[in-house]
Enzyme design. Structure first.
Site, PDB file in Angstrom:
ATOM      1  N   LYS A 138       0.834  -1.175  -0.046  1.00  0.00           N
ATOM      2  CA  LYS A 138       0.016   0.028  -0.140  1.00  0.00           C
ATOM      3  C   LYS A 138       0.631   1.314  -0.068  1.00  0.00           C
ATOM      4  O   LYS A 138       2.002   1.328   0.143  1.00  0.00           O
ATOM      5  CB  LYS A 138      -0.970   0.026   1.330  1.00  0.00           C
ATOM      6  CG  LYS A 138      -0.203   0.004   2.661  1.00  0.00           C
ATOM      7  CD  LYS A 138      -1.105   0.048   3.877  1.00  0.00           C
ATOM      8  CE  LYS A 138      -0.341   0.328   4.998  1.00  0.00           C
ATOM      9  NZ  LYS A 138      -1.254   0.330   6.177  1.00  0.00           N
TER      10      LYS A 138
ATOM     11  N   ARG B  23      -9.660   1.779  15.522  1.00  0.00           N
ATOM     12  CA  ARG B  23      -9.540   2.456  14.271  1.00  0.00           C
ATOM     13  C   ARG B  23     -10.601   1.716  13.243  1.00  0.00           C
ATOM     14  O   ARG B  23     -11.620   2.434  12.955  1.00  0.00           O
ATOM     15  CB  ARG B  23      -8.185   2.247  13.580  1.00  0.00           C
ATOM     16  CG  ARG B  23      -7.718   3.140  12.609  1.00  0.00           C
ATOM     17  CD  ARG B  23      -6.087   3.152  12.367  1.00  0.00           C
ATOM     18  NE  ARG B  23      -5.650   1.787  11.956  1.00  0.00           N
ATOM     19  CZ  ARG B  23      -4.680   1.545  11.511  1.00  0.00           C
ATOM     20  NH1 ARG B  23      -3.629   2.307  11.365  1.00  0.00           N
ATOM     21  NH2 ARG B  23      -4.166   0.100  11.200  1.00  0.00           N
TER      22      ARG B  23
ATOM     23  N   TYR C  91      19.177  29.309   7.010  1.00  0.00           N
ATOM     24  CA  TYR C  91      18.224  30.119   7.733  1.00  0.00           C
ATOM     25  C   TYR C  91      18.136  30.228   9.170  1.00  0.00           C
ATOM     26  O   TYR C  91      18.097  29.295  10.024  1.00  0.00           O
ATOM     27  CB  TYR C  91      16.705  29.771   7.123  1.00  0.00           C
ATOM     28  CG  TYR C  91      16.401  30.076   5.683  1.00  0.00           C
ATOM     29  CD1 TYR C  91      16.341  31.377   5.179  1.00  0.00           C
ATOM     30  CD2 TYR C  91      16.402  29.022   4.552  1.00  0.00           C
ATOM     31  CE1 TYR C  91      16.207  31.711   3.715  1.00  0.00           C
ATOM     32  CE2 TYR C  91      15.985  29.318   3.469  1.00  0.00           C
ATOM     33  CZ  TYR C  91      16.055  30.600   3.003  1.00  0.00           C
ATOM     34  OH  TYR C  91      15.794  30.944   1.683  1.00  0.00           O
TER      35      TYR C  91
ATOM     36  N   MET D 217      14.148  24.522   1.233  1.00  0.00           N
ATOM     37  CA  MET D 217      13.410  24.097   0.357  1.00  0.00           C
ATOM     38  C   MET D 217      14.083  22.891  -0.693  1.00  0.00           C
ATOM     39  O   MET D 217      13.387  21.684  -0.733  1.00  0.00           O
ATOM     40  CB  MET D 217      12.745  24.697  -0.719  1.00  0.00           C
ATOM     41  CG  MET D 217      11.677  24.364  -1.658  1.00  0.00           C
ATOM     42  SD  MET D 217      10.979  25.523  -2.667  1.00  0.00           S
ATOM     43  CE  MET D 217       9.883  26.224  -1.325  1.00  0.00           C
TER      44      MET D 217
END
Length: 369
Positions: free
Chosen positions: A35, A130, A267, A315
């Site tokens: 899956k 679930r 950053y 990024m």
């Protein structure tokens, strides 16, 4: 547009890891779970690598099963979430799928579709909360399905353990016993074991197992990651369980920067050099699937040496500390995880799990050699 970063896939690793699953539960048939696009490796790629070695393939949704049938895979297919509407119920019959039924609405879909399924699985909610029928309605579900003609080639039972990656957790014993008591008098095969439960020794249902034949459902272990890879401590990694990585992610170093004491990187200037050194800029970032929240000191493999990530992940770039590796140059490759660097180690450093990293790698990465 494809990136310089690349994914190398190792089909032989999948088959080796399935062999490990078989050694953990001798004689137990295996649904190989592919899956989520084969846990990020590619649905059809995983199916091609595993189909002949597996007793069946397991997917999450009908759409995945349709794609496999369209690609020519004719063996047993298990759909773990079963049909979501009447049309999907009909598709289960059309494509000869073994549906996992977990909700009363799905029984209604089968009635409305006016089809019968020769082989079905019923999922019981033994404590995961679930998916699954409450254990106390199992006999009623069995009776309704049989009255409608379903399961004449097999009406089977499964559950899912919430804490199998912590074998000593008391929830496991409670769920295994509840499942065993519920199915003790019901005909059909049984299944409780995902990857973690296989490593715990519960391929045949554990100490309280109900009589009957058991199937296992190995998933993450097939791709080389140990199922106990929680984001804490020094827990097992794939090699500890004789598992081989099915994916290696690499990216080139595209620049280097000299660093003086007090120099910052990235950053927010969150990392500061204490000594003279050198930073390598790697063409891999969060847009490629590398976790943005990975902290400094997350391991990266460069020329067979583990080097720390430094500064924030950008990024499409990240920085690695190359101090002490003067021979590394622009164009050399860094391994983000895979061969030589277990994905669990990177996941723990980033406060997540291997499943998260493997399934998020972006499509823009190119296949490697």
């Amino acid at each position: 547009m494809r990136r310089a970063a690349s994914i190398q896939l190792h089909p032989e690793a999948l088959r080796h890891n399935l062999g490990v699953a078989r050694r953990l539960a001798p004689g137990v048939p295996m649904w190989s779970v592919i899956k989520a696009e084969g846990y990020g490796h590619g649905l059809l790629w995983a199916a091609e690598a595993l189909a002949e070695a597996s007793d069946g393939l397991a997917v999450s949704q009908i759409g995945e099963a349709r794609a496999l049938r369209a690609a020519g895979f004719g063996g047993p297919l298990l759909v773990l979430q079963g049909p979501r509407d009447v049309a999907e119920a009909r598709a289960c019959a059309e494509f000869a799928l073994q549906a996992v039924l977990h909700d009363a609405a799905q029984l209604d879909y089968l009635d409305t579709a006016s089809i019968t399924l020769p082989e079905v699985w019923v999922k019981l909610n033994t404590g995961m909360n679930r998916l699954g029928f409450a254990p106390q309605v199992a006999m009623d579900v069995d009776a309704r399905l049989r009255a409608a003609g379903h399961g004449h080639d097999g009406l089977h039972w499964m559950t899912h353990l919430a804490c199998a990656d912590e074998p000593g957790h008391p929830q496991n014993a409670r769920q295994l016993e509840r499942f065993a008591m519920t199915v003790a008098e019901l005909p059909g095969q049984r299944s409780v074991a995902n990857s973690a439960a296989l490593f715990a020794g519960w391929g045949q249902g554990g100490a309280s197992a109900a009589p009957g034949d058991y199937w296992a459902r190995p998933g993450i272990m097939l791709y080389g990651a140990h199922p106990a890879s929680l984001p804490a401590g020094r827990l097992p990694e794939g090699p500890d369980g004789d598992l081989r990585p099915a994916m290696t992610v690499r990216a080139p170093i595209i620049a280097t920067q000299p660093l003086e004491p007090g120099s910052t990187v990235g950053y927010g200037a969150t990392w500061t050099a204490a000594d003279p050194g050198r930073a390598g800029i790697v063409a891999m970032g969060y847009a490629d699937g590398y976790p943005r929240h990975a902290p400094s000191d997350t391991p990266i493999l460069v020329q067979d040496r583990l080097c720390p990530l430094i500064g924030r992940v950008s990024m499409d770039m990240l920085a690695v500390d190359l101090s002490g590796l003067p021979e590394v140059q622009v164009g050399d490759m860094a391994t983000l995880w895979g061969e030589g660097l277990p994905v669990e180690r990177v996941a723990r450093a980033a406060g997540t799990i291997s499943y998260d990293l493997l399934t998020r790698v972006a499509d823009r990465l190119q296949p490697g050699n």
